[in-house]
Structure formats: structure tokens, C-alpha cells
Write a protein that holds these residues in place. Structure first.
Motif, mmCIF file in Angstrom:
data_model
loop_
_atom_site.group_PDB
_atom_site.id
_atom_site.type_symbol
_atom_site.label_atom_id
_atom_site.label_comp_id
_atom_site.label_asym_id
_atom_site.label_seq_id
_atom_site.Cartn_x
_atom_site.Cartn_y
_atom_site.Cartn_z
ATOM 1 N N THR A 65 0.665 -1.278 -0.203
ATOM 2 C CA THR A 65 0.035 -0.048 -0.086
ATOM 3 C C THR A 65 0.899 1.323 -0.141
ATOM 4 O OG1 THR A 65 -1.777 -1.007 1.267
ATOM 5 C CG2 THR A 65 -1.680 1.298 1.234
ATOM 6 N N PHE A 66 1.789 1.307 0.872
ATOM 7 C CA PHE A 66 2.435 2.469 1.099
ATOM 8 C C PHE A 66 3.677 2.642 -0.024
ATOM 9 C CE2 PHE A 66 5.429 0.120 3.991
ATOM 10 C CZ PHE A 66 6.524 0.528 3.647
ATOM 11 N N MET A 67 4.193 1.752 -0.397
ATOM 12 C CA MET A 67 5.140 1.773 -1.323
ATOM 13 C C MET A 67 4.873 2.012 -2.682
ATOM 14 S SD MET A 67 7.868 -1.400 -0.088
ATOM 15 C CE MET A 67 9.147 -0.830 -1.633
ATOM 16 N N ASN A 68 3.711 1.812 -3.003
ATOM 17 C CA ASN A 68 3.137 2.345 -4.301
ATOM 18 C C ASN A 68 2.058 3.568 -4.346
ATOM 19 O OD1 ASN A 68 3.962 -0.036 -6.151
ATOM 20 N ND2 ASN A 68 3.097 -1.202 -4.328
ATOM 21 N N ARG A 69 2.252 4.087 -3.230
ATOM 22 C CA ARG A 69 1.355 5.431 -2.931
ATOM 23 C C ARG A 69 2.159 6.513 -3.652
ATOM 24 N NH1 ARG A 69 -1.746 5.661 2.548
ATOM 25 N NH2 ARG A 69 -2.936 4.052 1.317
ATOM 26 N N GLY A 70 1.710 7.350 -4.271
ATOM 27 C CA GLY A 70 2.420 8.731 -4.525
ATOM 28 C C GLY A 70 1.910 9.841 -3.992
ATOM 29 N N LYS A 71 2.760 10.697 -3.942
ATOM 30 C CA LYS A 71 2.657 12.046 -3.207
ATOM 31 C C LYS A 71 3.276 13.143 -3.961
ATOM 32 C CE LYS A 71 3.029 14.432 1.329
ATOM 33 N NZ LYS A 71 3.664 14.139 2.727
#
Length: 533
Positions: free
Chosen positions: A259-265
Motif C-alpha cells: 500500500t504505502f510503497m506504491n502510493r504517490g505524493k
């Protein structure tokens, strides 16, 4: 006293007991008759019975309260339990009283303990359950009592307190503090009633929040992968040590990392886009590893096998790589970095390079690594080409002046990153060596076109600097890029005291104002790309 009286009576009527009563179907033996009479006239007496039962429970209550004096009465309590079993009143009279009083005790205890923090509550609950189980064994409580007590403890301390035990904020506090002992105790308590999956929410929230704090920290971006690896070890340790390697919680761990490793910001480092950075940073970390950026023990620490340690670190980073969805981003950066390592000779170990390639092939399939494998094949072919060219040059050196030594890698553009053409005027001596190689290559591969990429080249120059005392020169060996070398060579024709300005250098070299030395991602043609060193 009862036992002594029974023994005395039995010995007096021993002959009657053995000769008549023992074989009678209607009359009980002396011992049984004595117990029946004691139960009827002593235990069942309305004034004595409540006192006997209450006295027995008072011994248990004293033990529960930690009364040291109760230890002296442990033998008396065991004898009382034995009496209740012998009189056959344990289940009918003593057990109901014990369970009623135990419910009051456990409820009161729980109300006091819930006011504390979660770690203290689970530790004290564990101790209470252990003491209750130990007491059942020590004083020969019936199996039914053990089951009922266990049910009471589980219901009151665990089921009714499920919200307390699985409160996200409290569980997160334990995880952030790395309190594996408290987490293990918490897991074991919940496991008594199959409630362990209630921890999934807090476990996922912990991993996602901590992971995002690492991935989206611009000040620690360079150490992102190192910090992710450390965090992964910590999360794995919690899962295996505290959560008993629970399969479903293991799935939660992997889901949270994905989840967090493929989340962009949107960040400055992503050029204002919300593209995930994990794939790029993992590729850069592997690049550092394969260039020799292995962390070895400092002086005084245990020596390690560097090859084994490198293998271990590659396995760890591959474990992170599995969570990355956009593997094309990783492939693009990995391909560019691999090209630089191969062309510049920066790989610490060719075996390590091929070992990592085998891991990627096993993980992603042969299509993923096809171009990468072709790059290695190109380098092997280029070495063979250069061996033949060097042999020819040695033969010529006996007949004519040897040109500038040249090393060329001929690559197939389809497998390598594409590189822009940067116009530059090559010095005549170097140009002669390049022409010699082109003539050699055309004799072996007629019809092929060589497209030179000078911006990827590097050179070794012998530079002579005046000594400090003004007498003679010091020679220094300089390793510079090809463009730097071309500029430096211009000063061979500059007299002492003279200089070259920017415009003169630009006109002499033909270099443009700015050239992007970094390769693009997609190859553009099938031409052969020679890289000059």
C-alpha cells in the motif's frame, strides 16, 4: 480427624468388613458407611455446612490476595479438597460457591486493572491466569472447575475487554515502542478466544504510517531503502516473535507494504507529480551495492564473508522489490545504472551482477531481463572485438607510429538505453585512432553503421605541472570525461601567459551550450553504438 476415626472403626470391624460387607451388594463397606454418616450428620448440618464451605474458599481467597500466611494453610486446603471429593459434595456444594465467588473476584480485579495502560493490563492478566491454572493443579480442583474458571477468565478479562485489548492507539503505542513482550502477551490472550485477527487493523495502520514516514521524508530520501529495510526487519520481527507468524497477519504485513510503497505524493523530488519513488530508489540502492557500496564491519567488529553478505543484502532488497507494482520504473533506472556500471567498469563484481540478474529473472521472468542479458552479451562480444583490434594494432606498431590507445565497446542500440547525439570536434590524434577502429570494424561487419557516443567516454591524460621551486615539472595522471579531455588538450597549443575564453573553447570544440549527459529510457533504433574510452 475423620480419617483417624475411620481407620480406628475399620480396624475394630475389620473381620465384618472383609467377610460380610465387602461381598454384600446391599450394604456399603465400613469406609463408605463412615463417609455417608459424616456427610449426613456433620457436613449437611445447617449451621456447619456454610462455615465449612466458606472456610475452604477463604483459604483460596487468601492465596489470591497474596497472603503469605495462606501458604502455611496450603496443606489444609488440599485436605479440604480431598474431603469434598470423598464426601461427593465437591460438584454439588463446593464448586458452585467457588465459581460464584470467583466471578466476583475476577470482575472486581478487572475493574481495577483496566484503568492502567495496555502493557500493564496484559501482563497482569497473564499472571492472573497462570496463578489460577497453577492453583487448580496444586489443590486438585476437578476438571470441570478448571474449564469453568478458564471460561470465566476468558469471558471477563478478554472477550468483555476486546475493545480495550485491540484499541488502535494503544496497540500502535506498543508497536512503535517495539514492545514485543507486551505484544506477544496480547496476542496470546486474544488467541485464547480466536480474536487475534482483531489486530489486523492496528498492524496495517502501524506499517502504513511508519512506511509513509520513510518514503515521503525528503530529508532522508537518499537513505530511503536502507530505512525501509530496517523497518521491514522490525515489522517481520513483530510478526514472527510477537504474532507467532500468523498467516493472516502475515498477509496484512505484505498488503500494508504494498500500500504505502506504491502510493504517490506530489513532492519536489518527484517534479510535482504523484509518481511513486520506491522503484527508482530501490534501483539506485542496488546500483550502490553492485558498485561496491557494501557496508562491512569496522575495526573491532566481527569479520564477515563479503560475498555472503552481499548475497544477503541483495535478497533483502529483492524482498522490498516484490512490493513494487510499477516494475517498469525500476527496470528503466536499473537498466541505465547497469549501462553505466558496465561501460565505466564500475561493477565491484561481475559475479554479483549476474547473480542479481538471475534473481530478477526468477522473480519477473525472462521477458523482464531479456535486454539486460543482452547488455552482458554485448560486453562479452565487445571484449572479443577489442582483443582482435589490439592484436592488429600491435602488428602495425612495428611499421608505423602507434596512435593513441583506444578502447571501444560496440553495443546494439535495441538492448541499451538510448543516448542523444552530442556534436563535438575530436582532436586529430584521437580521430586517427577512431578511424582505424572503424576501418577494422567494417572489414568484419560490412554494412553496419557505427554511431559514436563520445559523451559516455572517459580518458586518461598525462598532465605536466611546474614544480613549486620552478625547476622541472611534476607529471599527474588525470582521469576525465572525453569532453573535459578535449577542452584540456586545447591548452597544449597555448603559450605561457596566454588564455582561452569561453567563446574560443566553444568554437574549437564544437560543443553546444549544454548537453544532458544522462541517458533517456527508451531505445530508438537498431544501430550499433560504439562507446569510446
Amino acid at each position: 480427624m475423620l480419617i483417624v476415626l475411620q481407620v480406628t472403626v475399620r480396624w475394630i470391624f475389620y473381620y465384618l468388613d472383609q467377610s460380610f460387607l465387602l461381598h454384600s451388594k446391599d450394604q456399603p463397606v465400613i469406609r463408605e458407611m463412615g463417609l455417608i454418616q459424616f456427610r449426613s450428620y456433620i457436613f449437611n448440618d445447617s449451621s456447619l455446612k456454610p462455615k465449612i464451605l466458606k472456610g475452604a474458599y477463604n483459604l483460596i481467597a487468601a492465596d489470591r490476595g497474596g497472603d503469605v500466611a495462606a501458604l502455611a494453610d496450603s496443606a489444609l486446603l488440599r485436605e479440604a479438597m480431598e474431603l469434598f471429593h470423598n464426601l461427593d459434595v465437591y460438584s454439588s456444594d463446593f464448586e458452585p460457591l467457588l465459581m460464584a465467588e470467583s466471578e466476583k473476584f475476577v470482575t472486581s480485579w478487572c475493574q481495577r486493572e483496566v484503568a492502567g495502560n495496555l502493557a500493564t493490563y496484559v501482563d497482569n492478566t497473564r499472571r492472573l491466569i497462570e496463578r489460577e491454572v497453577e492453583r487448580c493443579n496444586l489443590f486438585s480442583f476437578a476438571r470441570s472447575t478448571r474449564l469453568k474458571l478458564s471460561e470465566l477468565l476468558d469471558e471477563t478479562l478478554i472477550v468483555q475487554q476486546t475493545d480495550l485489548l485491540t484499541n488502535d492507539n494503544d496497540v500502535l503505542t506498543l508497536m512503535r515502542a517495539g514492545n514485543k513482550d507486551a505484544l506477544k502477551q496480547l496476542y496470546n490472550l486474544l488467541d485464547r478466544r480466536d480474536l487475534t485477527l482483531k489486530l489486523k487493523g492496528a498492524f496495517k495502520k502501524y506499517i502504513v504510517e511508519e512506511g509513509e514516514g520513510i518514503v515521503f521524508d525528503p530529508e532522508r530520501e537518499a537513505d530511503m531503502v536502507v530505512n525501509l529495510l530496517q523497518f521491514k526487519r522490525k515489522a517481520d520481527d513483530i510478526w514472527s516473535s510477537a504474532f507467532n507468524s500468523n498467516d493472516e497477519l502475515g498477509d496484512t504485513l505484505r498488503e500494508a507494504f504494498g500500500t504505502f510503497m506504491n502510493r504517490g505524493k506530489k513532492m519536489e523530488s518527484t517534479g510535482g507529480t504523484d509518481n511513486p519513488k520506491a522503484g527508482e530508489m530501490i534501483a539506485k540502492y542496488v546500483d550502490r551495492l553492485l558498485k561496491g557500496g557494501l557496508r562491512v564491519p569496522s575495526e573491532g567488529q566481527t569479520l564477515i564473508d563479503e560475498d555472503a553478505e552481499l548475497d544477503r543484502q541483495m535478497d533483502q532488497v529483492l524482498d522490498l522489490f516484490r512490493f513494487v507494482h510499477g516494475k517498469a520504473v525500476f527496470e528503466a533506472f536499473y537498466k541505465n545504472d547497469l549501462a553505466r556500471r558496465l561501460l565505466m567498469g564500475r561493477s565491484a563484481s561481475n559475479e554479483a551482477e549476474k547473480s542479481m540478474l538471475a534473481r530478477l529473472k526468477n522473480e519477473c521472468g525472462s521477458n523482464f531481463t531479456h535486454n539486460l542479458e543482452s547488455m552482458f552479451n554485448d560486453m562479452d562480444t565487445a571484449k572479443a572485438e577489442m582483443a582482435a583490434f589490439d592484436a592488429l594494432q600491435k602488428q602495425r606498431s612495428h611499421r608505423e607510429r602507434t596512435p593513441v590507445p583506444l578502447h571501444v565497446s560496440v553495443l546494439s542500440a535495441a538492448s541499451w538505453p538510448s543516448y542523444p547525439d552530442v556534436p563535438v570536434r575530436i582532436p586529430s590524434e584521437i580521430a586517427k585512432s577512431i578511424n582505424n577502429f572503424e576501418a577494422f570494424y567494417q572489414t568484419k561487419h560490412k554494412g553496419r553503421t557505427l554511431d559514436w557516443k563520445h559523451q559516455l567516454s572517459h580518458c586518461q591524460l598525462n598532465a605536466y605541472f611546474p614544480k613549486a621551486n620552478g625547476k622541472g615539472n611534476n607529471m599527474k595522471n588525470l582521469v576525465v570525461s572525453s569532453f573535459q579531455a578535449i577542452v584540456l588538450l586545447l591548452f597544449n597549443d597555448v603559450r605561457d601567459g596566454e588564455s582561452l575564453d569561453y567563446t574560443q573553447i566553444q568554437e574549437a570544440t564544437g560543443l553546444c551550450e549544454y548537453s544532458d549527459p544522462h541517458p533517456t529510457i527508451t531505445p530508438t533504433n537498431e544501430e550499433q553504438q560504439p562507446i569510446q574510452n
